[in-house]
Design an enzyme around this catalytic site. Structure first.
Site: not given
Lengths: 280, 181
Positions: B34-36
């Site tokens: 999700a961060h990516a």
């Protein structure tokens, strides 16, 4: 010759996956209780108490004790008198893993390709290791390996001149570099000797031994004890919060090696020291 | 110390490393994948699937919920993997992150610069941790499975301040106290 249909491993592996993830053995909870008694930091004492409470709650309520239910490492010790029939054995192993992770509400943590990274949705494929042994039995061991600790593992291709001092230095370096990341108190699995791949496998296998059990060879048992004491002087403590119990144990598995080699693999294991085993 | 979310500026800047906070309110999960995706969207200047202003991000991928439960066992994952995204997340308005383990030294500098916190959950106490989550809503990226962004409404969710807004780090101050070599 004993004929076994490969589908016989499916329900066994399904059950072992669930059991390993939900139930910490008394060997582990005893070690955590002992750690709490020895710990000098009040914060770490509190964390260890919480981990014990969590283990009891998980077991009573049939819940995974840690959300990282890992990649599933499966060790098959197959008697050489066994003759397999039916579907391919590895397919049966993966089907057992698939059913266990589905029916146990365990997390699916495997991606299909290391660079493309799409979740396979069923925690397969398992990491399967096979050993052929005498007899007509099959022993199956499941080790759900979480990534927080796996990522902190290390491999050193030391030289004979580095010797035991080099081994000690490297192990301490790996543990200190890992700090709180692998969820201490950890168990340190060490593979010593062989080739690069053999050392790595031995370091994983070292994580199956009971906490408190020593290598039968006196020089290795002494080294395990010395490393354990040194690691517990690092001050890392439970979850890296600063304390006097950083490792629950150190296990070394060694093998013969080349005249020019001293391979050292270090596989760290978090406090959820999980595995389960059955024989068919 | 009991804290009702969202975190106020006053609470953010008054708590110190080692303080135990019991959070009640909404927190949002996001970990590696999700961060990516969030980072890619930020770089392209796209609208994010959630407004990060004032939010607490929990580095967490839960187990699925069994019968009669809102969520399965859950807990913090290793935060260091999210270090490279930390500044972009602060710039978007995130006020705190919950995870486990020590982080790169620059994260402490970022906490000081953006007046944000790094909070530590208890890694591996996943069955107990799930009891604090009363409500779950999937917000974004459902195809990521356990890694999707979810809103958790938590009650008395226990965390320890790991890095405070002065940039002090719990590990850096506590480990030397117990070091004996």
């Amino acid at each position: 010759m004993r004929r076994i249909d490969t589908s016989a491993v499916i329900p066994v592996i399904r059950q072992l996956c669930i059991e390993a993830c939900q139930q910490l053995s008394s060997n582990v909870t005893d070690a955590l209780r002992d750690a709490r008694a020895r710990e000098e930091s009040p914060l770490c004492q509190e964390i260890l108490a919480m981990l014990l409470e969590n283990a009891a709650f998980a077991s009573e309520n049939h819940l995974a004790c840690c959300q990282d239910t890992g990649m599933t490492v499966v060790l098959l010790e197959i008697g050489q008198e066994v003759c397999w029939e039916g579907m391919p054995l590895y397919d049966a192993v993966n089907e057992g893993v698939r059913q266990g992770y589905r029916d146990g509400y365990l997390r699916k943590s495997v991606v299909d390709d290391p660079l493309l990274r799409k979740n396979t949705g069923d925690n397969t494929p398992a990491m399967i290791h096979v050993d052929i042994v005498p007899g007509d039995k099959v022993t199956i061991t499941i080790l759900p390996k979480g990534a927080g600790s796996e990522n902190m593992s290390a491999l050193y291709m030391l030289t004979p001149a580095d010797g035991v001092q080099g081994v000690k230095k490297a192990v301490l370096e790996a543990v200190e570099r890992a700090g709180g990341k692998p969820c201490p108190p950890i168990v340190v699995g060490i593979g010593l000797g062989g080739t690069m791949d053999k050392a790595a496998f031995l370091s994983k296998k070292a994580l199956l031994r009971e906490i408190g059990a020593r290598n039968p060879k006196p020089h290795l048992a002494a080294l395990e004890q010395e490393l354990l004491e040194e690691i517990n002087k690092t001050g890392i403590g439970a979850l890296g919060m600063g304390g006097t119990v950083t490792a629950l144990d150190v296990h070394i598995e060694a093998f013969s090696t080349h005249i020019a080699c001293l391979p050292l693999a270090i596989n760290l294991q978090c406090h959820a020291y999980r595995h389960a085993c059955a024989t068919i | 110390m009991k804290v009702t979310l969202p975190l106020t500026r006053e609470v953010l800047e008054s708590v110190q490393i080692g303080d135990v906070l019991e959070l009640t309110g909404d927190i949002y999960t996001a970990r590696d994948a999700a961060h990516a995706r969030l980072y890619e969207a930020i770089c392209k200047g796209e609208k994010l699937p959630l407004d990060l202003k004032g939010k607490i991000i929990f580095y967490c991928g839960p187990c699925p919920a069994g019968p009669g439960r809102v969520i399965g066992p859950l807990g913090p994952t290793t935060s260091a993997r999210m270090d490279p995204y930390m500044e972009a997340m602060f710039q978007q308005g995130m006020v705190a992150a919950i995870g486990k383990g020590d982080r790169a030294p620059y994260v402490a500098e970022l906490c000081k610069k953006y007046k944000g916190l790094y909070l530590l959950g208890v890694g591996g106490a996943a069955a107990l941790c799930a009891n604090a989550v009363k409500e779950v809503e999937e917000i974004a990226y459902p195809d990521l499975g356990t890694e999707s962004i979810k809103r958790y409404y938590v009650e008395d969710f226990k965390v320890i301040v790991g890095i405070d807004t002065q940039g002090r780090t719990i590990q850096e101050e506590n480990i030397p106290k117990y070091r004996k070599r």
